[in-house]
Design a protein around this motif. Structure first.
Motif, PDB file in Angstrom:
ATOM      1  N   ARG A 120      -8.703   3.603  -0.099  1.00 65.67           N
ATOM      2  CA  ARG A 120      -9.132   4.295  -0.292  1.00 65.67           C
ATOM      3  C   ARG A 120     -10.102   5.121   0.750  1.00 65.67           C
ATOM      4  O   ARG A 120     -10.144   6.459   1.196  1.00 65.67           O
ATOM      5  CB  ARG A 120     -10.866   3.775  -1.212  1.00 65.67           C
ATOM      6  N   LYS A 121     -10.272   4.595   1.621  1.00 67.91           N
ATOM      7  CA  LYS A 121     -10.582   4.695   2.980  1.00 67.91           C
ATOM      8  C   LYS A 121      -9.349   5.471   4.074  1.00 67.91           C
ATOM      9  O   LYS A 121      -9.986   6.859   4.243  1.00 67.91           O
ATOM     10  CB  LYS A 121     -10.943   4.249   4.187  1.00 67.91           C
ATOM     11  N   MET A 122      -8.514   5.304   3.412  1.00 60.51           N
ATOM     12  CA  MET A 122      -7.695   6.397   4.139  1.00 60.51           C
ATOM     13  C   MET A 122      -6.783   6.658   2.723  1.00 60.51           C
ATOM     14  O   MET A 122      -5.915   7.772   3.756  1.00 60.51           O
ATOM     15  CB  MET A 122      -6.256   5.220   4.272  1.00 60.51           C
ATOM     16  N   ARG A 123      -7.216   7.138   2.160  1.00 57.30           N
ATOM     17  CA  ARG A 123      -7.099   8.450   1.130  1.00 57.30           C
ATOM     18  C   ARG A 123      -5.309   8.171   0.272  1.00 57.30           C
ATOM     19  O   ARG A 123      -4.836   9.058   0.614  1.00 57.30           O
ATOM     20  CB  ARG A 123      -7.061   9.120   1.267  1.00 57.30           C
ATOM     21  N   VAL A 124      -5.116   6.596   0.410  1.00 57.23           N
ATOM     22  CA  VAL A 124      -3.742   6.075  -0.315  1.00 57.23           C
ATOM     23  C   VAL A 124      -4.013   6.859  -1.747  1.00 57.23           C
ATOM     24  O   VAL A 124      -4.270   7.038  -2.567  1.00 57.23           O
ATOM     25  CB  VAL A 124      -3.908   4.581  -0.112  1.00 57.23           C
ATOM     26  N   GLU A 125      -2.609   7.780  -1.745  1.00 60.85           N
ATOM     27  CA  GLU A 125      -2.093   8.480  -2.926  1.00 60.85           C
ATOM     28  C   GLU A 125      -1.760   7.318  -4.355  1.00 60.85           C
ATOM     29  O   GLU A 125      -2.019   7.559  -5.617  1.00 60.85           O
ATOM     30  CB  GLU A 125      -1.096   9.884  -2.843  1.00 60.85           C
ATOM     31  N   LEU A 126      -0.815   6.275  -3.511  1.00 61.12           N
ATOM     32  CA  LEU A 126      -0.305   5.653  -5.103  1.00 61.12           C
ATOM     33  C   LEU A 126      -0.423   4.114  -4.187  1.00 61.12           C
ATOM     34  O   LEU A 126       0.387   4.157  -2.857  1.00 61.12           O
ATOM     35  CB  LEU A 126       1.085   6.229  -5.069  1.00 61.12           C
ATOM     36  N   VAL A 127      -0.461   3.251  -5.262  1.00 66.58           N
ATOM     37  CA  VAL A 127      -0.575   1.383  -4.313  1.00 66.58           C
ATOM     38  C   VAL A 127       1.109   1.141  -5.508  1.00 66.58           C
ATOM     39  O   VAL A 127       1.186   1.023  -6.672  1.00 66.58           O
ATOM     40  CB  VAL A 127      -1.584   0.635  -4.815  1.00 66.58           C
ATOM     41  N   VAL A 128       2.370   0.623  -4.793  1.00 65.40           N
ATOM     42  CA  VAL A 128       3.490  -0.005  -5.441  1.00 65.40           C
ATOM     43  C   VAL A 128       3.246  -1.473  -4.915  1.00 65.40           C
ATOM     44  O   VAL A 128       3.658  -1.642  -3.563  1.00 65.40           O
ATOM     45  CB  VAL A 128       4.592   1.003  -5.024  1.00 65.40           C
ATOM     46  N   THR A 129       4.041  -2.066  -5.638  1.00 64.32           N
ATOM     47  CA  THR A 129       3.793  -3.556  -5.708  1.00 64.32           C
ATOM     48  C   THR A 129       5.091  -3.809  -5.579  1.00 64.32           C
ATOM     49  O   THR A 129       6.221  -3.795  -6.639  1.00 64.32           O
ATOM     50  CB  THR A 129       2.594  -4.444  -6.341  1.00 64.32           C
ATOM     51  N   LEU A 130       5.650  -4.447  -4.630  1.00 61.00           N
ATOM     52  CA  LEU A 130       6.912  -5.069  -4.684  1.00 61.00           C
ATOM     53  C   LEU A 130       6.814  -6.724  -5.514  1.00 61.00           C
ATOM     54  O   LEU A 130       6.296  -7.152  -4.540  1.00 61.00           O
ATOM     55  CB  LEU A 130       8.364  -5.273  -3.607  1.00 61.00           C
ATOM     56  N   GLY A 131       7.690  -7.145  -6.359  1.00 60.65           N
ATOM     57  CA  GLY A 131       7.971  -8.365  -7.085  1.00 60.65           C
ATOM     58  C   GLY A 131       9.408  -8.805  -7.216  1.00 60.65           C
ATOM     59  O   GLY A 131       9.895  -8.422  -7.653  1.00 60.65           O
ATOM     60  N   ALA A 132       9.528 -10.321  -7.418  1.00 61.62           N
ATOM     61  CA  ALA A 132      10.479 -10.980  -7.758  1.00 61.62           C
ATOM     62  C   ALA A 132      10.478 -11.950  -8.527  1.00 61.62           C
ATOM     63  O   ALA A 132       9.779 -12.418  -8.984  1.00 61.62           O
ATOM     64  CB  ALA A 132      11.640 -11.041  -7.008  1.00 61.62           C
ATOM     65  N   LEU A 133      11.686 -12.293  -9.492  1.00 64.77           N
ATOM     66  CA  LEU A 133      11.149 -12.823 -10.603  1.00 64.77           C
ATOM     67  C   LEU A 133      12.980 -14.136 -11.132  1.00 64.77           C
ATOM     68  O   LEU A 133      13.789 -13.381 -10.826  1.00 64.77           O
ATOM     69  CB  LEU A 133      10.334 -12.472 -12.021  1.00 64.77           C
TER      70      LEU A 133
END
Length: 286
Positions: A120-133
């Protein structure tokens, strides 16, 4: 000289010049079958020349008897201890923040809240997480990637599906909950890797994650060494399967099942993902 301050448990070492960045996060461990997610994030770090600007001290979050530091030698005699830190990097020309580290053992809420506070402090527009199953998917077919989100507008704009999962979760799930509370838009990408392959890392799954990430956010796609590694990996796996008739027959069954069905939908992949998490949760509690 670096301006060293802290955002909660995060030590800020420098201040990158970013506009409205996308934050991409991957965590080693439970969320990272075949090491595919961390490999994808590491490739993104290298190809964008991302530089570390912050770090999360592992002491409050890591049980060193489960996630041990490692010792390396420098010049053959100087011993360095490498701690399981979470590094936070920025690629200024690409307007990307990358978070890479091990899944913490403790205080997940404080850990996730700290990342969201920084975002939020860096004004992030979108958070995307990467995972594998791990899933019932043959290595001879394209790697399926599930893409989910919780924001209706984001789902419609990026072609995501809504996650209806209930059950055990990892740090990725907790981070998305923290994003929702912090009013940060987030999406989750999961690559399905063949459960019968134990070799790590899995470059084809990393390639699939990076391709989907590029489609969604415009980040650099896979190329060069990673694509060659994926090709070499496929050759090694094919050779191993050819030497095991029983495994070869099983792979043929998976191929027939995959070819007989329509391409998997987001809902299909989400069901595989949910089953995987439940099985993992059962193993941990058993």
């Amino acid at each position: 000289m670096c301006d060293t301050s802290s955002v909660d448990v995060i030590t800020i070492e420098s201040t990158p010049k970013l506009k409205r960045p996308t934050l991409v996060a991957a965590f080693r461990g439970w969320n990272d079958a075949g090491g595919a997610a961390s490999l994808a994030a590491g490739y993104l770090r290298a190809v964008t020349d991302a530089e570390r600007f912050a770090v999360i001290d592992p002491d409050p979050f890591v049980d060193y008897q489960q996630t041990r530091p490692s010792v390396t030698l420098e010049d053959g005699h100087v011993r360095n201890v490498e701690w399981p830190e979470t590094e936070i990097l920025a690629a200024e020309p690409h307007d990307i923040v990358i978070v890479i580290g091990p899944e913490p053992n403790m205080r997940w809420r404080a850990y996730s809240d700290a990342i969201c506070q920084l975002a939020r402090k860096m004004r992030v527009e979108l958070v995307v997480t990467l995972g594998a199953l791990l899933a019932d998917t043959p290595h001879t077919r394209p790697v399926p990637v599930s893409s989910t989100g919780s924001d209706d507008e984001l789902i419609a704009r990026l072609g995501l599906t809504r996650s209806n999962y209930e059950g055990p979760t990892g740090i990725v799930g907790v981070l998305h909950d923290a994003c929702a509370r912090a009013q940060l838009r987030s999406a989750s990408l999961w690559a399905a890797t063949p459960h019968y392959i134990s070799a790590t890392p899995n470059p084809p799954a990393a390639v699939a994650l990076l391709e989907r990430l590029a489609e969604l956010t415009g980040t650099p796609g896979p190329s060069g060494d990673l694509v060659r590694a994926a090709s070499e990996y496929a050759v090694r796996v094919a050779a191993a399967v050819a030497e095991d008739p029983e495994l070869g027959a099983y792979v043929e069954q998976l191929e027939s099942a995959a070819d007989a069905e329509d391409p998997p939908t987001g809902e299909d992949l989400a069901r595989d993902f949910e089953r995987y998490l439940r099985e993992q949760g059962g193993e941990e509690s058993g």
